[in-house]
Design a protein around this motif. Structure first.
Motif, mmCIF file in Angstrom:
data_model
loop_
_atom_site.group_PDB
_atom_site.id
_atom_site.type_symbol
_atom_site.label_atom_id
_atom_site.label_comp_id
_atom_site.label_asym_id
_atom_site.label_seq_id
_atom_site.Cartn_x
_atom_site.Cartn_y
_atom_site.Cartn_z
ATOM 1 N N LYS A 80 6.465 24.287 -7.391
ATOM 2 C CA LYS A 80 7.433 24.934 -6.525
ATOM 3 C C LYS A 80 6.840 25.008 -5.136
ATOM 4 C CE LYS A 80 10.744 25.861 -9.404
ATOM 5 N NZ LYS A 80 10.385 25.401 -10.547
ATOM 6 N N ASN A 81 7.621 25.191 -4.066
ATOM 7 C CA ASN A 81 6.783 25.287 -2.941
ATOM 8 C C ASN A 81 5.771 24.014 -2.280
ATOM 9 O OD1 ASN A 81 8.297 27.409 -2.459
ATOM 10 N ND2 ASN A 81 6.780 29.017 -1.919
ATOM 11 N N VAL A 82 6.394 22.981 -2.622
ATOM 12 C CA VAL A 82 5.837 21.812 -2.515
ATOM 13 C C VAL A 82 6.212 20.671 -1.815
ATOM 14 C CG1 VAL A 82 5.920 20.611 -4.571
ATOM 15 C CG2 VAL A 82 4.003 20.183 -3.382
ATOM 16 N N ALA A 83 5.760 19.969 -0.988
ATOM 17 C CA ALA A 83 6.463 18.544 -0.405
ATOM 18 C C ALA A 83 5.478 17.688 -0.459
ATOM 19 C CB ALA A 83 6.642 18.792 1.268
ATOM 20 N N ILE A 84 6.090 16.461 -0.782
ATOM 21 C CA ILE A 84 5.447 15.189 -1.022
ATOM 22 C C ILE A 84 6.083 14.077 -0.254
ATOM 23 C CG2 ILE A 84 4.893 13.380 -2.653
ATOM 24 C CD1 ILE A 84 5.059 15.425 -4.947
ATOM 25 N N VAL A 85 5.164 13.157 0.551
ATOM 26 C CA VAL A 85 5.624 12.259 1.126
ATOM 27 C C VAL A 85 4.791 11.012 0.805
ATOM 28 C CG1 VAL A 85 5.866 10.940 3.554
ATOM 29 C CG2 VAL A 85 5.904 13.415 3.264
ATOM 30 N N VAL A 86 5.905 9.880 0.268
ATOM 31 C CA VAL A 86 5.035 8.704 -0.071
ATOM 32 C C VAL A 86 5.414 7.450 0.935
ATOM 33 C CG1 VAL A 86 4.718 6.913 -1.762
ATOM 34 C CG2 VAL A 86 5.075 9.156 -2.441
ATOM 35 N N LYS B 120 10.095 20.528 6.088
ATOM 36 C CA LYS B 120 10.807 19.762 6.779
ATOM 37 C C LYS B 120 9.626 19.137 7.944
ATOM 38 C CE LYS B 120 15.654 20.734 5.967
ATOM 39 N NZ LYS B 120 16.915 21.479 6.606
ATOM 40 N N ASN B 121 8.931 20.286 8.376
ATOM 41 C CA ASN B 121 8.146 19.921 9.470
ATOM 42 C C ASN B 121 6.703 19.084 8.822
ATOM 43 O OD1 ASN B 121 9.305 21.533 11.468
ATOM 44 N ND2 ASN B 121 8.174 23.392 10.992
ATOM 45 N N TYR B 122 6.489 19.304 7.723
ATOM 46 C CA TYR B 122 5.311 18.617 7.109
ATOM 47 C C TYR B 122 5.828 17.127 6.929
ATOM 48 C CZ TYR B 122 1.645 17.002 3.695
ATOM 49 O OH TYR B 122 0.729 16.446 3.314
ATOM 50 N N ILE B 123 7.170 16.949 6.458
ATOM 51 C CA ILE B 123 7.490 15.361 6.374
ATOM 52 C C ILE B 123 7.691 14.680 7.739
ATOM 53 C CG2 ILE B 123 9.571 14.287 5.830
ATOM 54 C CD1 ILE B 123 10.063 16.591 3.554
ATOM 55 N N GLU C 170 0.875 -1.213 -0.136
ATOM 56 C CA GLU C 170 -0.065 0.228 -0.087
ATOM 57 C C GLU C 170 1.035 1.228 0.066
ATOM 58 O OE1 GLU C 170 -3.913 1.798 2.293
ATOM 59 O OE2 GLU C 170 -2.292 0.645 3.412
ATOM 60 N N PHE C 171 0.663 2.229 -0.824
ATOM 61 C CA PHE C 171 1.206 3.399 -0.898
ATOM 62 C C PHE C 171 0.360 4.557 -0.790
ATOM 63 C CE2 PHE C 171 3.875 0.336 -3.465
ATOM 64 C CZ PHE C 171 5.199 0.714 -3.284
ATOM 65 N N ILE C 172 0.687 5.111 0.373
ATOM 66 C CA ILE C 172 -0.141 6.481 0.780
ATOM 67 C C ILE C 172 0.711 7.643 0.443
ATOM 68 C CG2 ILE C 172 -1.407 7.377 2.521
ATOM 69 C CD1 ILE C 172 -1.346 4.635 4.100
ATOM 70 N N THR C 173 0.093 8.615 -0.274
ATOM 71 C CA THR C 173 0.917 9.786 -0.734
ATOM 72 C C THR C 173 0.050 11.129 0.018
ATOM 73 O OG1 THR C 173 1.557 8.795 -2.787
ATOM 74 C CG2 THR C 173 1.741 11.135 -2.717
ATOM 75 N N ASN C 174 0.962 11.679 0.603
ATOM 76 C CA ASN C 174 0.348 13.012 1.029
ATOM 77 C C ASN C 174 1.325 14.292 0.352
ATOM 78 O OD1 ASN C 174 -1.315 12.890 3.718
ATOM 79 N ND2 ASN C 174 -0.132 10.917 3.331
ATOM 80 N N ILE C 175 0.570 15.304 -0.001
ATOM 81 C CA ILE C 175 1.171 16.290 -0.821
ATOM 82 C C ILE C 175 0.775 17.834 -0.248
ATOM 83 C CG2 ILE C 175 -0.446 16.126 -2.564
ATOM 84 C CD1 ILE C 175 1.590 17.308 -4.473
ATOM 85 N N LYS C 176 1.389 18.775 -0.048
ATOM 86 C CA LYS C 176 1.116 20.080 0.633
ATOM 87 C C LYS C 176 1.967 21.106 -0.060
ATOM 88 C CE LYS C 176 0.083 22.417 4.924
ATOM 89 N NZ LYS C 176 0.218 22.170 6.501
ATOM 90 N N LYS C 177 1.027 22.370 -0.167
ATOM 91 C CA LYS C 177 2.055 23.457 -0.505
ATOM 92 C C LYS C 177 2.830 24.042 0.918
ATOM 93 C CE LYS C 177 1.590 28.209 -2.204
ATOM 94 N NZ LYS C 177 2.459 28.690 -1.473
ATOM 95 N N VAL C 178 3.965 24.450 0.902
ATOM 96 C CA VAL C 178 4.646 24.761 1.943
ATOM 97 C C VAL C 178 5.367 25.848 1.643
ATOM 98 C CG1 VAL C 178 5.045 22.547 2.843
ATOM 99 C CG2 VAL C 178 6.571 23.281 1.144
#
Length: 211
Positions: A90-96, A35-38, A20-28
């Motif tokens: 730009k100004n984006v963070a992604i965690v998979v 780093k805080n979002y990750i 299972e791959f859960i991806t979270n993405i947010k504008k930072v």
């Protein structure tokens, strides 16, 4: 300066060969926020097999980084970052996040899985053009406000963010810097009071006059 980013935080899921791959993405707004979002997402899914990530931000200079978080080198963080580059964000963070399902994917399979997970998440977001804008607070009467709205519909690069209707109309408008002269001239002619209240970012979907 303008750039492309997203306006909504999103979580998406893909199941690939029992993993299972859960991806979270947010504008930072900066590297610290990325780093805080990750860290936040990694703690949320701290029991997962891997929390792989990438970010790309603009501060004084452009900054980016990515991590495989224990996956074979080059199979996770870089493919995630590749999707950020592909969509010119730009100004984006992604965690998979990956929960291992018992079937090994191999190097090529991991690259595809992390790349597809990141791209699926991006496609589920609203991509917008972000611009520096001037924030103005204006005051006028009702008849003139109707005229202002009609005149502004002919122009691009603005967004009314607040309206307050009492015996008059008070409203806040954000105007992209390179469009400010034409729009401010309209406002000066039709408003009773106008003053600048600093610089902000404005998000406009391509082709939209306003949002």
């Amino acid at each position: 300066m303008s750039y492309y980013s997203i306006i909504n935080e999103k979580e998406t899921k893909l199941n690939i060969k029992r993993s299972e791959f859960i991806t979270n993405i947010k504008k930072v707004k900066n590297e610290e926020a990325a780093k805080n979002y990750i860290k936040k997402i990694s703690e949320k899914y701290k029991n997962a097999t891997h929390n792989c990530w990438a970010y790309y931000v603009i501060e004084e200079i452009e900054k980016y980084n990515y991590s495989d978080n224990g996956e074979p080198s080059g199979t996770a963080g870089k493919p995630i970052f590749g999707q950020i580059e592909k969509y010119n964000l730009k100004n984006v963070a992604i965690v998979v996040t990956r929960y291992y399902g018992g079937i090994k994917l191999g190097v090529r399979g991991l690259i595809d899985a992390y790349s597809n997970s990141a791209e699926n998440s991006i496609k589920n977001c609203d991509i917008v053009e972000m611009n520096n804008s001037i924030k103005l607070i204006c005051e006028t009467d009702y008849s003139k406000f109707n005229e202002i709205e009609k005149l502004l519909k002919r122009e691009k690069g603005w967004k009314i963010t607040e309206k307050n209707f009492t015996d008059k109309v008070e409203f806040q408008i954000n105007i992209i810097e390179n469009k400010s002269e034409e729009i401010i001239n309209i406002l000066k002619e039709k408003t009773n009071k106008i003053h600048e209240n600093g610089f902000v970012e404005i998000a406009l979907k391509m082709g939209d006059k306003n949002e």
